[in-house]
Scaffold this motif. Structure first.
Motif, PDB file in Angstrom:
ATOM      1  N   GLN A 347      49.111  47.594  33.373  1.00 38.85           N
ATOM      2  CA  GLN A 347      49.580  47.163  32.054  1.00 38.85           C
ATOM      3  C   GLN A 347      48.456  46.600  31.187  1.00 38.85           C
ATOM      4  N   LYS A 348      47.552  45.822  31.812  1.00 40.63           N
ATOM      5  CA  LYS A 348      46.553  45.083  31.027  1.00 40.63           C
ATOM      6  C   LYS A 348      45.108  45.466  31.350  1.00 40.63           C
ATOM      7  N   GLY A 349      44.932  46.306  32.340  1.00 37.77           N
ATOM      8  CA  GLY A 349      43.583  46.742  32.687  1.00 37.77           C
ATOM      9  C   GLY A 349      43.022  46.025  33.903  1.00 37.77           C
ATOM     10  N   SER A 350      42.139  46.703  34.612  1.00 40.38           N
ATOM     11  CA  SER A 350      41.537  46.133  35.822  1.00 40.38           C
ATOM     12  C   SER A 350      40.642  44.942  35.508  1.00 40.38           C
ATOM     13  N   ASP A 351      39.953  44.994  34.372  1.00 43.25           N
ATOM     14  CA  ASP A 351      39.085  43.873  34.000  1.00 43.25           C
ATOM     15  C   ASP A 351      39.908  42.591  33.833  1.00 43.25           C
ATOM     16  N   TYR A 352      41.076  42.724  33.230  1.00 39.81           N
ATOM     17  CA  TYR A 352      41.952  41.555  33.066  1.00 39.81           C
ATOM     18  C   TYR A 352      42.356  41.002  34.427  1.00 39.81           C
ATOM     19  N   LEU A 353      42.700  41.897  35.367  1.00 39.64           N
ATOM     20  CA  LEU A 353      43.097  41.456  36.701  1.00 39.64           C
ATOM     21  C   LEU A 353      41.949  40.725  37.395  1.00 39.64           C
ATOM     22  N   ILE A 354      40.750  41.265  37.305  1.00 38.70           N
ATOM     23  CA  ILE A 354      39.591  40.646  37.954  1.00 38.70           C
ATOM     24  C   ILE A 354      39.297  39.279  37.331  1.00 38.70           C
ATOM     25  N   GLU A 355      39.409  39.172  36.011  1.00 42.60           N
ATOM     26  CA  GLU A 355      39.212  37.872  35.347  1.00 42.60           C
ATOM     27  C   GLU A 355      40.255  36.861  35.811  1.00 42.60           C
ATOM     28  N   THR A 356      41.479  37.326  36.022  1.00 42.67           N
ATOM     29  CA  THR A 356      42.544  36.437  36.505  1.00 42.67           C
ATOM     30  C   THR A 356      42.254  35.973  37.930  1.00 42.67           C
ATOM     31  N   PHE A 357      41.736  36.876  38.751  1.00 41.39           N
ATOM     32  CA  PHE A 357      41.334  36.479  40.108  1.00 41.39           C
ATOM     33  C   PHE A 357      40.303  35.350  40.042  1.00 41.39           C
ATOM     34  N   ASP A 358      39.339  35.501  39.142  1.00 37.06           N
ATOM     35  CA  ASP A 358      38.308  34.470  39.001  1.00 37.06           C
ATOM     36  C   ASP A 358      38.919  33.133  38.586  1.00 37.06           C
ATOM     37  N   GLU A 359      39.902  33.173  37.675  1.00 34.05           N
ATOM     38  CA  GLU A 359      40.552  31.940  37.222  1.00 34.05           C
ATOM     39  C   GLU A 359      41.291  31.250  38.365  1.00 34.05           C
ATOM     40  N   TYR A 360      41.858  32.038  39.258  1.00 36.35           N
ATOM     41  CA  TYR A 360      42.601  31.491  40.393  1.00 36.35           C
ATOM     42  C   TYR A 360      41.689  31.164  41.588  1.00 36.35           C
ATOM     43  N   ASN A 367      41.684  38.004  52.424  1.00 32.12           N
ATOM     44  CA  ASN A 367      42.557  36.907  52.840  1.00 32.12           C
ATOM     45  C   ASN A 367      43.963  37.477  52.975  1.00 32.12           C
ATOM     46  N   LEU A 368      44.411  37.671  54.208  1.00 31.91           N
ATOM     47  CA  LEU A 368      45.676  38.354  54.466  1.00 31.91           C
ATOM     48  C   LEU A 368      46.874  37.663  53.837  1.00 31.91           C
ATOM     49  N   LYS A 369      46.807  36.352  53.679  1.00 36.37           N
ATOM     50  CA  LYS A 369      47.961  35.571  53.213  1.00 36.37           C
ATOM     51  C   LYS A 369      47.691  34.901  51.863  1.00 36.37           C
ATOM     52  N   ARG A 370      46.737  35.432  51.106  1.00 40.67           N
ATOM     53  CA  ARG A 370      46.385  34.758  49.857  1.00 40.67           C
ATOM     54  C   ARG A 370      47.518  34.823  48.848  1.00 40.67           C
ATOM     55  N   LYS A 371      47.388  33.994  47.817  1.00 37.69           N
ATOM     56  CA  LYS A 371      48.389  33.935  46.743  1.00 37.69           C
ATOM     57  C   LYS A 371      48.491  35.297  46.041  1.00 37.69           C
ATOM     58  N   ASN A 372      49.705  35.715  45.724  1.00 35.74           N
ATOM     59  CA  ASN A 372      49.961  36.933  44.960  1.00 35.74           C
ATOM     60  C   ASN A 372      50.159  36.529  43.495  1.00 35.74           C
ATOM     61  N   ILE A 373      49.126  36.759  42.684  1.00 41.02           N
ATOM     62  CA  ILE A 373      49.209  36.299  41.300  1.00 41.02           C
ATOM     63  C   ILE A 373      50.177  37.136  40.478  1.00 41.02           C
ATOM     64  N   GLY A 374      50.591  38.288  41.024  1.00 41.15           N
ATOM     65  CA  GLY A 374      51.562  39.113  40.341  1.00 41.15           C
ATOM     66  C   GLY A 374      52.971  38.539  40.395  1.00 41.15           C
ATOM     67  N   LEU A 375      53.152  37.491  41.204  1.00 41.10           N
ATOM     68  CA  LEU A 375      54.458  36.830  41.312  1.00 41.10           C
ATOM     69  C   LEU A 375      54.524  35.531  40.519  1.00 41.10           C
TER      70      LEU A 375
END
Length: 377
Positions: A347-360, A367-375
């Motif tokens: 929906q928003k692009g891979s760059d947006y997703l990667i930037e969100t990962f950095d923010e989190y 990390n098998l049990k890491r937070k799912n930011i899509g939820l």
């Protein structure tokens, strides 16, 4: 009996080669079995003193054969190699002990060279130890095993290592691979082990190089070579990435021994690393940063112990490697993600997703049990 007195008795029993006494004193106490004393674990002590039967019994009882300790801060194999105990080095190798080359002090090859034990040097070479890894520190600069042997005056060992190097560098293709391996060692660290493949009819053979954790990098790094032997897109009009290799980071405690690979919970990252490396050559396509590969459609979890189900390719810190014939080779990190995160990228692009990962604060390390930011709504 106090802990200090018990430790003294165990050490004495080992030095006296009193197998039954050692077993009686340690019993089934695994904490005591793997305790690290100033001399290392009891396996270190037995290996150093050449007590083969005790080494075997300790391994049978569940001793951690790769636990670090002792004078050199390495494994028990390092102690045996430094003292010239060939039979114990053989025993440890046959039991699955790692050949730790993360630091020169832990490298059993350097220990054997220091002690002048050419039979152990030969054994380690036959078992595939990395003879090309180079170290730089207070006492050495860009020094590999051959240079170390020359420095220590071990002429016969230097000849043996020199002949082993000639076998590795015996053709142009291998020279190009070595050029790449030097780049990998410089940017990722010493190569501990390589998992190779032979695929009849395939355009390329993908090799996965394992780099162990260090003080600076508390994770295992997997890096491929072979994927870049053939261009992903050989047309002259291509403006995208032509040559690439892949990187995947695992937690420091991830099981990576050969026996562990029978369990899909452990094997799937290596499986996907190899699969992704073959995609451009098997399906006449190409890969680049931002590409997402699902595990089926709809995506299914990679293994029973995780809900991660897709792979995102992103740029890696190693950047680009330009080889001696001016081929530009890009390195991409494989980052396992959730299906909900894939939807964000769509929906928003891979760059947006990667930037969100950095923010989190989500790193590239699996990390098998890491937070799912899509939820997160």
């Amino acid at each position: 009996m106090g802990n200090i007195q018990l430790a003294k008795e165990i050490r004495t029993a080992i030095k006296q080669n009193n197998v039954e006494k050692v077993v009686e004193l340690i019993g089934s106490d695994m904490e005591l079995m793997n305790i690290v004393t100033p001399f290392g674990t009891w396996l270190h002590v037995a290996a150093k003193h050449g007590k083969l039967e005790i080494v075997k019994r300790l391994i049978d009882l569940g001793a951690d054969i790769n636990r670090r300790g002792g004078v050199f801060g390495g494994g028990a194999m390092n102690e045996a190699a430094s003292k010239g105990h060939l039979d114990i080095v053989e025993c440890l190798l046959s039991s699955g002990a790692e050949m730790d080359v993360s630091e020169p002090e832990r490298n059993p090859l350097f220990a054997a060279i220091l002690g002048g034990h050419i039979d152990i040097v030969n054994l380690l070479i036959e078992n595939g130890i990395d003879i090309h890894v180079k170290y730089t520190g207070e006492s050495m600069k860009n020094m590999d095993a051959l240079a170390f042997a020359h420095e220590r005056g071990q002429k016969e060992i230097a000849i043996l290592l020199g002949s082993a190097k000639k076998e590795v560098y015996n053709d142009t293709a291998q020279n190009e691979t070595t050029e790449m391996l030097d780049y990998i060692r410089e940017h990722f660290g010493p190569i501990y082990q390589t998992i190779s493949e032979i695929v009849p009819g395939s355009k390329v053979a993908v090799h996965i190089h394992i780099i162990l954790p260090t003080k600076e990098q508390d994770f295992i790094t997997l890096v491929t070579t072979g994927m870049s032997d053939v261009a992903m897109d050989e047309t002259e009009e291509s403006t995208g990435v032509k040559y690439a290799e892949l990187v995947l980071k695992l937690p420091a405690n991830w099981p990576i021994r050969k026996d562990d690979m029978a369990n899909n919970n452990h094997y799937w990252p290596l499986k996907w690393l190899r699969m992704v490396a073959h995609i451009p050559h098997s399906y006449d396509g190409w890969l680049e940063a931002g590409v997402i590969l699902p595990n089926g459609e709809p995506p299914m979890p990679f293994a029973a112990n995780t809900a991660l189900s897709c792979i995102l390719l992103k740029e890696t810190e190693a950047g680009r490697f330009i080889d001696s014939v001016n081929r530009v080779i890009d390195f991409f990190t494989l980052l396992p993600i959730y299906e909900e995160e894939r939807q964000i990228a769509l929906q928003k692009g891979s760059d947006y997703l990667i930037e969100t990962f950095d923010e989190y604060g989500i790193s590239d390390v699996l990390n098998l049990k890491r937070k799912n930011i899509g939820l997160d709504g």
